[in-house]
Write a protein that holds these residues in place. Structure first.
Motif, mmCIF file in Angstrom:
data_model
loop_
_atom_site.group_PDB
_atom_site.id
_atom_site.type_symbol
_atom_site.label_atom_id
_atom_site.label_comp_id
_atom_site.label_asym_id
_atom_site.label_seq_id
_atom_site.Cartn_x
_atom_site.Cartn_y
_atom_site.Cartn_z
ATOM 1 N N LEU A 160 -3.104 4.312 -2.361
ATOM 2 C CA LEU A 160 -4.147 4.530 -1.416
ATOM 3 C C LEU A 160 -4.844 6.025 -1.829
ATOM 4 N N GLU A 161 -6.298 5.785 -1.809
ATOM 5 C CA GLU A 161 -6.783 7.019 -2.425
ATOM 6 C C GLU A 161 -7.941 7.704 -1.163
ATOM 7 N N ASN A 162 -7.873 6.953 -0.047
ATOM 8 C CA ASN A 162 -8.847 7.347 0.958
ATOM 9 C C ASN A 162 -8.569 8.787 1.602
ATOM 10 N N MET A 163 -9.580 9.396 1.524
ATOM 11 C CA MET A 163 -9.286 10.850 2.124
ATOM 12 C C MET A 163 -10.328 11.105 3.114
ATOM 13 N N GLY A 164 -10.364 12.400 3.532
ATOM 14 C CA GLY A 164 -11.642 12.942 4.300
ATOM 15 C C GLY A 164 -11.084 12.862 6.000
ATOM 16 N N LEU A 202 0.795 -1.189 -0.108
ATOM 17 C CA LEU A 202 -0.014 0.024 0.021
ATOM 18 C C LEU A 202 0.899 1.180 0.169
ATOM 19 N N ILE A 203 0.586 2.010 -0.907
ATOM 20 C CA ILE A 203 1.555 3.354 -1.169
ATOM 21 C C ILE A 203 0.455 4.492 -0.810
ATOM 22 N N ASN A 207 -7.905 -0.116 8.689
ATOM 23 C CA ASN A 207 -9.247 -0.209 9.430
ATOM 24 C C ASN A 207 -10.227 -0.457 8.455
ATOM 25 N N SER A 208 -10.185 -0.105 7.389
ATOM 26 C CA SER A 208 -11.451 -0.138 6.270
ATOM 27 C C SER A 208 -11.983 -1.625 6.202
ATOM 28 N N GLY A 209 -11.257 -2.449 6.426
ATOM 29 C CA GLY A 209 -11.431 -3.755 6.140
ATOM 30 C C GLY A 209 -11.536 -4.483 4.764
ATOM 31 N N LYS A 210 -10.882 -3.519 3.723
ATOM 32 C CA LYS A 210 -10.608 -3.960 2.465
ATOM 33 C C LYS A 210 -9.691 -4.699 2.275
ATOM 34 N N TYR A 211 -8.644 -4.826 3.083
ATOM 35 C CA TYR A 211 -7.430 -5.651 3.022
ATOM 36 C C TYR A 211 -7.171 -6.633 3.891
ATOM 37 N N ASP A 212 -6.590 -7.620 3.455
ATOM 38 C CA ASP A 212 -6.375 -8.895 4.207
ATOM 39 C C ASP A 212 -5.000 -8.223 5.057
ATOM 40 N N LYS A 213 -4.995 -8.066 6.345
ATOM 41 C CA LYS A 213 -4.065 -7.286 7.135
ATOM 42 C C LYS A 213 -2.768 -8.392 7.331
ATOM 43 N N GLN A 228 -3.472 8.268 6.843
ATOM 44 C CA GLN A 228 -4.197 7.348 5.886
ATOM 45 C C GLN A 228 -3.848 5.931 5.563
ATOM 46 N N MET A 229 -2.842 5.652 6.031
ATOM 47 C CA MET A 229 -2.259 4.104 6.133
ATOM 48 C C MET A 229 -3.129 3.289 7.185
#
Length: 426
Positions: free
Chosen positions: A50-54, A24-25, A85-91, A79-80
């Motif tokens: 990574l494009e999550n913002m807010g 993840l970058i 925490n988003s659940g999108k990735y296998d941690k 951001q990382m």
């Protein structure tokens, strides 16, 4: 007694992880980084931008990073952790990548702050990869080979070209969204090319011509807009996350945005190696290497400049060899922490290019930025009285509305250079 440096205190990215771990970058220059990710895929790495913002990003950053720490560090780390925490990735199958400059700036220490934050958040088992050019973090299986570096140079050139053309087209496009859509299309195409390993200087020159030709065909109209330059600390200068979508805001306020490219920063870093020899008498062999690299990088920059000049519709960037002399009498070349003398030089460069209006973006408390940016506003204005410069602090405690109001005040007296003509009239 066991040597402490051989005691591994954090997880390392291994060769086995390369097969099925997703790297993840964090975002800074989305177009540049997407093309770079294509290169990484060509070498067998799985990577995602990574494009999550807010607000959750800065909330997570403040939760795990001291609020006196550099704002870009808070954002990158936030951001990382927000992504994890988003659940999108296998941690159990992810790694994180972060840059290290190897210089005196706190950016060299972000990786340690990130590892500490991951430990606090319960993710201490996730490996962190250092993207650096200084031989740091040598145990990692991710290696910056000369072949990867060479391809990254193409990615930087492509990214700078797309950024340049979008900024010159967007304020004048008759159909809103045309420039961004075309840039997205070319980003996908170039990313796919890089992933397939299709890289050569001849092919790059061909692509430059095709890209410029496509942007020249976009229908444009309207009167000249005031050109507004953006300079500052590298993350808040480039990243929509770091500067609250500054470029979009300026366009919405009727400006044409001008942003010096990433290649200029790379040349600045290499050029400082030559300065070390000149100012401090450091390693002569290293100085020869840096001089070679400058000529090598500049030749690639000139490919871009010649392609833009040949088509004739757009303004090319200033060649790097013309940039350092601009600082004479204003700031010493020994000012090399962070963006150092380059920040000052880029403000003067923008003035020479007709972008008299400048937003200097700086993380609150970033000492190198305040010295080479805000601190140089007075001597620059003394030499160039027409300059219209505003310094904007970006911090977790700074409100977007206050930032935008200060920029609007600068824009209320924005200057349209006599040399600035709409690109569609050339």
């Amino acid at each position: 007694m066991t040597n402490e440096k051989h005691i591994r205190k954090y997880p390392i990215f291994t060769e086995e992880m390369k097969k099925d771990y997703t790297i993840l970058i964090p975002t800074m220059l989305p177009r540049h980084f997407k093309i770079m990710i294509g290169i990484m895929k060509a070498y067998g790495y799985k990577a995602e931008l990574l494009e999550n913002m807010g607000p959750d990003v800065i909330t997570e950053g403040l939760k795990y990073v001291h609020n006196d720490t550099c704002y870009p560090a808070q954002l990158v780390i936030g951001q990382m952790i927000d992504a994890l925490n988003s659940g999108k990735y296998d941690k159990n199958k992810v790694a994180l990548m972060i840059t290290q400059t190897g210089g005196g700036c706190r950016a060299s220490n972000y990786i340690h702050l990130l590892r500490k934050a991951l430990e606090k958040a319960g993710y201490g088992y996730i490996p962190v990869i250092s993207l650096n050019f200084s031989g740091l973090e040598k145990e990692s299986a991710f290696k910056m080979t000369p072949a990867i570096l060479h391809r990254f140079l193409y990615a930087i050139c492509y990214g700078d070209l797309l950024m340049n053309l979008v900024n010159q087209t967007k304020p004048y496009e008759l159909n809103s969204g045309d420039a961004e859509a075309l840039a997205d299309l070319w980003t996908e195409r170039l990313t796919a090319e890089m992933a397939k390993g299709k890289v050569s200087r001849r092919n790059a020159k061909k692509n430059y011509a095709l890209i410029i030709e496509d942007f020249a065909k976009i229908p444009k109209g309207g009167s000249p807009k005031p050109r507004v330059g953006i300079v500052g600390e590298i993350f808040v200068k480039f990243s929509p996350l770091g500067n609250n979508n500054l470029e979009d805001f300026l366009v919405s306020e009727g400006a044409e945005v001008v942003v010096p490219g990433l290649l200029d920063f790379c040349l600045y870093v290499v050029y400082n190696g030559v300065l070390d020899r000149k100012l401090y008498g450091r390693n002569k062999k290293s100085s020869f290497l840096y001089k070679f690299l400058i000529k090598f990088f500049e030749s690639y920059q000139m490919d871009l400049i010649k392609a833009i000049e040949s088509e004739g519709s757009f303004n090319p960037p200033m060649p790097f060899h013309e940039v350092p002399p601009l600082t004479e009498g204003i700031i010493g070349m020994g000012v090399k922490m962070g963006e150092g003398w380059l920040l000052t030089a880029e403000m003067i460069e923008l003035i020479h290019e007709g972008a008299m209006n400048i937003v200097c973006t700086q993380p609150f408390g970033c000492l190198p930025n305040h010295i080479a940016g805000k601190g140089m506003m007075k001597p620059i204005k003394e030499k160039y009285p027409e300059a219209n410069i505003v310094a904007i602090d970006y911090d977790s405690g700074a409100t977007k509305i206050n930032q935008e109001n200060r920029i609007k005040l600068m824009l209320s007296t924005a200057i349209i250079s006599e040399d600035n003509r709409p690109i569609f009239n050339k």
